[in-house]
Write a protein that holds these residues in place. Structure first.
Motif, PDB file in Angstrom:
ATOM      1  N   ALA A 181       0.870  -1.170   0.000  1.00  0.00           N
ATOM      2  CA  ALA A 181       0.000   0.000   0.000  1.00  0.00           C
ATOM      3  C   ALA A 181       0.910   1.224   0.000  1.00  0.00           C
ATOM      4  O   ALA A 181       1.543   1.543   1.005  1.00  0.00           O
ATOM      5  CB  ALA A 181      -0.917   0.012   1.217  1.00  0.00           C
ATOM      6  N   GLU A 182       1.018   1.894  -1.150  1.00  0.00           N
ATOM      7  CA  GLU A 182       1.936   3.026  -1.315  1.00  0.00           C
ATOM      8  C   GLU A 182       1.176   4.335  -1.144  1.00  0.00           C
ATOM      9  O   GLU A 182       0.107   4.533  -1.710  1.00  0.00           O
ATOM     10  CB  GLU A 182       2.573   2.980  -2.694  1.00  0.00           C
ATOM     11  CG  GLU A 182       3.552   4.115  -2.960  1.00  0.00           C
ATOM     12  CD  GLU A 182       4.049   4.120  -4.395  1.00  0.00           C
ATOM     13  OE1 GLU A 182       5.163   3.615  -4.615  1.00  0.00           O
ATOM     14  OE2 GLU A 182       3.308   4.610  -5.276  1.00  0.00           O
ATOM     15  N   LEU A 183       1.751   5.249  -0.347  1.00  0.00           N
ATOM     16  CA  LEU A 183       1.155   6.557  -0.111  1.00  0.00           C
ATOM     17  C   LEU A 183       2.049   7.645  -0.706  1.00  0.00           C
ATOM     18  O   LEU A 183       3.267   7.608  -0.550  1.00  0.00           O
ATOM     19  CB  LEU A 183       0.971   6.817   1.384  1.00  0.00           C
ATOM     20  CG  LEU A 183       0.218   5.767   2.200  1.00  0.00           C
ATOM     21  CD1 LEU A 183       0.060   6.240   3.636  1.00  0.00           C
ATOM     22  CD2 LEU A 183      -1.132   5.463   1.592  1.00  0.00           C
ATOM     23  N   GLN A 184       1.433   8.613  -1.375  1.00  0.00           N
ATOM     24  CA  GLN A 184       2.146   9.789  -1.882  1.00  0.00           C
ATOM     25  C   GLN A 184       1.339  11.036  -1.520  1.00  0.00           C
ATOM     26  O   GLN A 184       0.462  11.454  -2.267  1.00  0.00           O
ATOM     27  CB  GLN A 184       2.370   9.719  -3.390  1.00  0.00           C
ATOM     28  CG  GLN A 184       3.214  10.879  -3.925  1.00  0.00           C
ATOM     29  CD  GLN A 184       3.474  10.784  -5.420  1.00  0.00           C
ATOM     30  OE1 GLN A 184       2.810  10.034  -6.123  1.00  0.00           O
ATOM     31  NE2 GLN A 184       4.448  11.526  -5.896  1.00  0.00           N
ATOM     32  N   ASN A 193      -4.092  22.688   6.755  1.00  0.00           N
ATOM     33  CA  ASN A 193      -5.049  21.733   7.325  1.00  0.00           C
ATOM     34  C   ASN A 193      -5.497  20.630   6.375  1.00  0.00           C
ATOM     35  O   ASN A 193      -6.283  19.780   6.774  1.00  0.00           O
ATOM     36  CB  ASN A 193      -6.292  22.485   7.828  1.00  0.00           C
ATOM     37  CG  ASN A 193      -5.963  23.441   8.949  1.00  0.00           C
ATOM     38  OD1 ASN A 193      -5.409  23.039   9.964  1.00  0.00           O
ATOM     39  ND2 ASN A 193      -6.281  24.713   8.762  1.00  0.00           N
ATOM     40  N   ARG A 194      -5.007  20.616   5.124  1.00  0.00           N
ATOM     41  CA  ARG A 194      -5.465  19.612   4.169  1.00  0.00           C
ATOM     42  C   ARG A 194      -4.297  19.024   3.390  1.00  0.00           C
ATOM     43  O   ARG A 194      -3.318  19.704   3.108  1.00  0.00           O
ATOM     44  CB  ARG A 194      -6.469  20.213   3.190  1.00  0.00           C
ATOM     45  CG  ARG A 194      -7.777  20.669   3.803  1.00  0.00           C
ATOM     46  CD  ARG A 194      -8.691  21.229   2.739  1.00  0.00           C
ATOM     47  NE  ARG A 194      -8.053  22.335   2.038  1.00  0.00           N
ATOM     48  CZ  ARG A 194      -8.373  22.737   0.814  1.00  0.00           C
ATOM     49  NH1 ARG A 194      -9.306  22.111   0.147  1.00  0.00           N
ATOM     50  NH2 ARG A 194      -7.761  23.768   0.267  1.00  0.00           N
ATOM     51  N   VAL A 195      -4.436  17.737   3.053  1.00  0.00           N
ATOM     52  CA  VAL A 195      -3.421  17.063   2.251  1.00  0.00           C
ATOM     53  C   VAL A 195      -4.126  16.214   1.187  1.00  0.00           C
ATOM     54  O   VAL A 195      -5.130  15.566   1.445  1.00  0.00           O
ATOM     55  CB  VAL A 195      -2.499  16.182   3.121  1.00  0.00           C
ATOM     56  CG1 VAL A 195      -3.294  15.153   3.898  1.00  0.00           C
ATOM     57  CG2 VAL A 195      -1.449  15.487   2.267  1.00  0.00           C
ATOM     58  N   ASP A 196      -3.591  16.281  -0.021  1.00  0.00           N
ATOM     59  CA  ASP A 196      -4.046  15.459  -1.140  1.00  0.00           C
ATOM     60  C   ASP A 196      -3.140  14.225  -1.177  1.00  0.00           C
ATOM     61  O   ASP A 196      -1.916  14.354  -1.278  1.00  0.00           O
ATOM     62  CB  ASP A 196      -3.943  16.277  -2.432  1.00  0.00           C
ATOM     63  CG  ASP A 196      -4.097  15.439  -3.685  1.00  0.00           C
ATOM     64  OD1 ASP A 196      -4.617  14.322  -3.593  1.00  0.00           O
ATOM     65  OD2 ASP A 196      -3.683  15.915  -4.760  1.00  0.00           O
ATOM     66  N   CYS A 197      -3.716  13.035  -1.080  1.00  0.00           N
ATOM     67  CA  CYS A 197      -2.896  11.822  -0.990  1.00  0.00           C
ATOM     68  C   CYS A 197      -3.344  10.798  -2.031  1.00  0.00           C
ATOM     69  O   CYS A 197      -4.531  10.493  -2.142  1.00  0.00           O
ATOM     70  CB  CYS A 197      -2.999  11.218   0.421  1.00  0.00           C
ATOM     71  SG  CYS A 197      -1.879   9.828   0.686  1.00  0.00           S
ATOM     72  N   ARG A 198      -2.386  10.275  -2.776  1.00  0.00           N
ATOM     73  CA  ARG A 198      -2.635   9.171  -3.715  1.00  0.00           C
ATOM     74  C   ARG A 198      -2.274   7.861  -3.020  1.00  0.00           C
ATOM     75  O   ARG A 198      -1.168   7.702  -2.509  1.00  0.00           O
ATOM     76  CB  ARG A 198      -1.822   9.342  -4.992  1.00  0.00           C
ATOM     77  CG  ARG A 198      -2.076   8.243  -6.030  1.00  0.00           C
ATOM     78  CD  ARG A 198      -1.177   8.421  -7.237  1.00  0.00           C
ATOM     79  NE  ARG A 198      -1.504   9.636  -7.967  1.00  0.00           N
ATOM     80  CZ  ARG A 198      -2.450   9.727  -8.884  1.00  0.00           C
ATOM     81  NH1 ARG A 198      -3.185   8.672  -9.187  1.00  0.00           N
ATOM     82  NH2 ARG A 198      -2.679  10.862  -9.505  1.00  0.00           N
ATOM     83  N   THR A 226      -5.673   2.229  -7.595  1.00  0.00           N
ATOM     84  CA  THR A 226      -5.276   3.501  -6.985  1.00  0.00           C
ATOM     85  C   THR A 226      -6.517   4.359  -6.722  1.00  0.00           C
ATOM     86  O   THR A 226      -7.527   4.248  -7.408  1.00  0.00           O
ATOM     87  CB  THR A 226      -4.295   4.267  -7.890  1.00  0.00           C
ATOM     88  OG1 THR A 226      -3.844   5.453  -7.231  1.00  0.00           O
ATOM     89  CG2 THR A 226      -4.941   4.663  -9.205  1.00  0.00           C
ATOM     90  N   CYS A 227      -6.434   5.183  -5.688  1.00  0.00           N
ATOM     91  CA  CYS A 227      -7.480   6.167  -5.427  1.00  0.00           C
ATOM     92  C   CYS A 227      -6.818   7.419  -4.856  1.00  0.00           C
ATOM     93  O   CYS A 227      -5.683   7.365  -4.369  1.00  0.00           O
ATOM     94  CB  CYS A 227      -8.552   5.644  -4.469  1.00  0.00           C
ATOM     95  SG  CYS A 227      -7.967   5.220  -2.821  1.00  0.00           S
TER      96      CYS A 227
END
Length: 400
Positions: free
Chosen positions: A310-313, A320-325, A341-342
């Motif tokens: 499970a890879e996180l980027q 206060n916000r993060v965009d994560c793939r 992927t989501c």
């Protein structure tokens, strides 16, 4: 950049809304400003108001909701009952006739607009020319029901431009000041993308800019938990997650489905909510550290060549916000069997559950499903009717 964030956020909210298995009814509703309408739904369970165009008030009988138009425009309200049936109301609130007339008279006066403040109509804004003061007062003399909240202190044009830049950037850690005929920008931003966006915004208003912005990429720590859950045939609690997970069970989905825990206050409360929604157990727990813009992965390996990751980027959006793939892959003996992927937007400290893993793996693997017995986390899928849920909770230090 802002439009991208808004579209991404809208997609995230849509993906996180509870999945219902009942009927869907749609209705158009027209209201005037301050006009009211009551709708009744037997066994009403909940209601979601998408904005501030209308006010929704639950009445004492528990099955009736009052809509009241508080601002002109279009919006959508969704209601649902205990059986999962949905009612979608597309609501249009008419612009009052005297407001349309007033807007026409004010078209040539720059810097002002007509709005509602509570139940009162107001004219607000900042005049840009002294010659407009008398004209504004003469127009409003014909509308005693409208309050005048316009600032009559005409400001200098360069100060207006400076205020416009600050509003566009909207970052208290970036300071903007005049430097000759140009603009000096100082401070710290969270990513190269934000630095470029801030500089582009300033160039739109000033011919010369002098940027002195430092980039401080935050470090993320993701709590990552794999949970096995035996979902009962009926909803066990009144929580929206219980209704959501029941809906997921009934659907034949081939993609990962996210659920955001908006109402819980901490990580422990989230785990309690999950345990109340079905018989559950923690299969694996870990922490994953990664810097904004980089990748790191949770990994499960076996000597026979089985590999599940499970890879996180994550990429920081603001304080206060993060965009994560998130990318899930499953390989065996060097062959890639699953790649899914989501993309999610997290609020700081907010947990998101990723579901639908059983359906996605069964659809991808077909008769190769027995290979899941090689995984301590995924073996439950091949041996019982147990759902696998991935829980992610981010924390980060926004300033270094």
């Amino acid at each position: 950049m802002k439009k991208f964030f808004l579209l991404l956020l809208a997609g995230w909210i849509s993906a996180s809304f509870p999945v219902f298995g009942g009927n869907v009814k749609k209705e158009n509703v027209s209201l005037g400003s301050n006009e009211e309408k009551i709708i009744t739904i037997t066994n009403l369970k909940g209601i979601s108001n998408a904005g501030d165009i209308v006010e929704t008030v639950l009445l004492k009988d528990g099955d009736s909701v009052m809509f009241r138009g508080i601002h002109w425009g279009d919006t959508q309200v969704t209601a649902w009952d205990e059986s999962g049936n949905q009612w979608i109301y597309y609501i249009h609130v008419e612009v009052p006739k005297f407001i349309k007339e007033l807007q026409g008279f004010l078209e040539d006066i720059e810097g002002v607009n007509v709005n509602f403040l509570g139940k009162d109509a107001v004219v607000e804004g900042q005049l840009l020319r002294k010659s407009d003061i008398n004209r504004l007062n003469q127009i409003l003399a014909n509308y005693p029901q409208v309050k005048n909240m316009v600032s009559l202190n005409v400001v200098k044009s360069d100060e207006l431009l400076l205020d416009a830049v600050k509003a566009e950037i909207y970052d208290p850690n970036v300071r903007c000041n005049f430097l000759g005929s140009g603009l000096m920008m100082e401070g710290t931003v969270l990513s190269p993308q934000l630095k470029s966006a801030n500089e582009s915004a300033a160039k739109f208003y000033f011919p010369s800019i002098y940027p002195a912005l430092n980039i401080a990429l935050p470090d993320f720590s993701f709590s990552l938990e794999w949970i096995g859950m035996k979902i009962p045939d009926s909803q066990t609690t009144d929580s929206s997650f219980s209704a959501f997970i029941q809906g997921v069970k009934k659907q034949n989905m081939k993609k990962l489905i996210p659920y955001t825990f908006f109402t819980v206050k901490n990580h422990e409360q989230m785990l309690t909510l999950i345990s109340e929604s079905g018989q559950s157990r923690i299969l694996s727990q870990s922490k994953l550290n990664v810097q904004s813009g980089n990748k790191n992965a949770w990994e499960e390996k076996n000597p026979n060549g089985f590999n599940f990751t499970a890879e996180l980027q994550p990429t920081i959006m603001d304080d206060n916000r993060v965009d994560c793939r998130i990318t899930l892959t499953l390989t065996s003996a060097g062959t890639n069997l699953v790649w899914q992927t989501c993309r999610l937007v997290f609020n700081k400290g907010q947990s998101i559950a990723i579901t639908g893993l059983r359906q996605m793996l069964e659809s991808s693997l077909g008769d190769k499903k027995e290979i899941l017995k090689n995984s301590a986390v995924l073996s439950a899928i091949s041996s019982s009717n147990e759902e696998i849920i991935l829980i992610l909770t981010p924390e980060w230090s926004a300033r270094q």
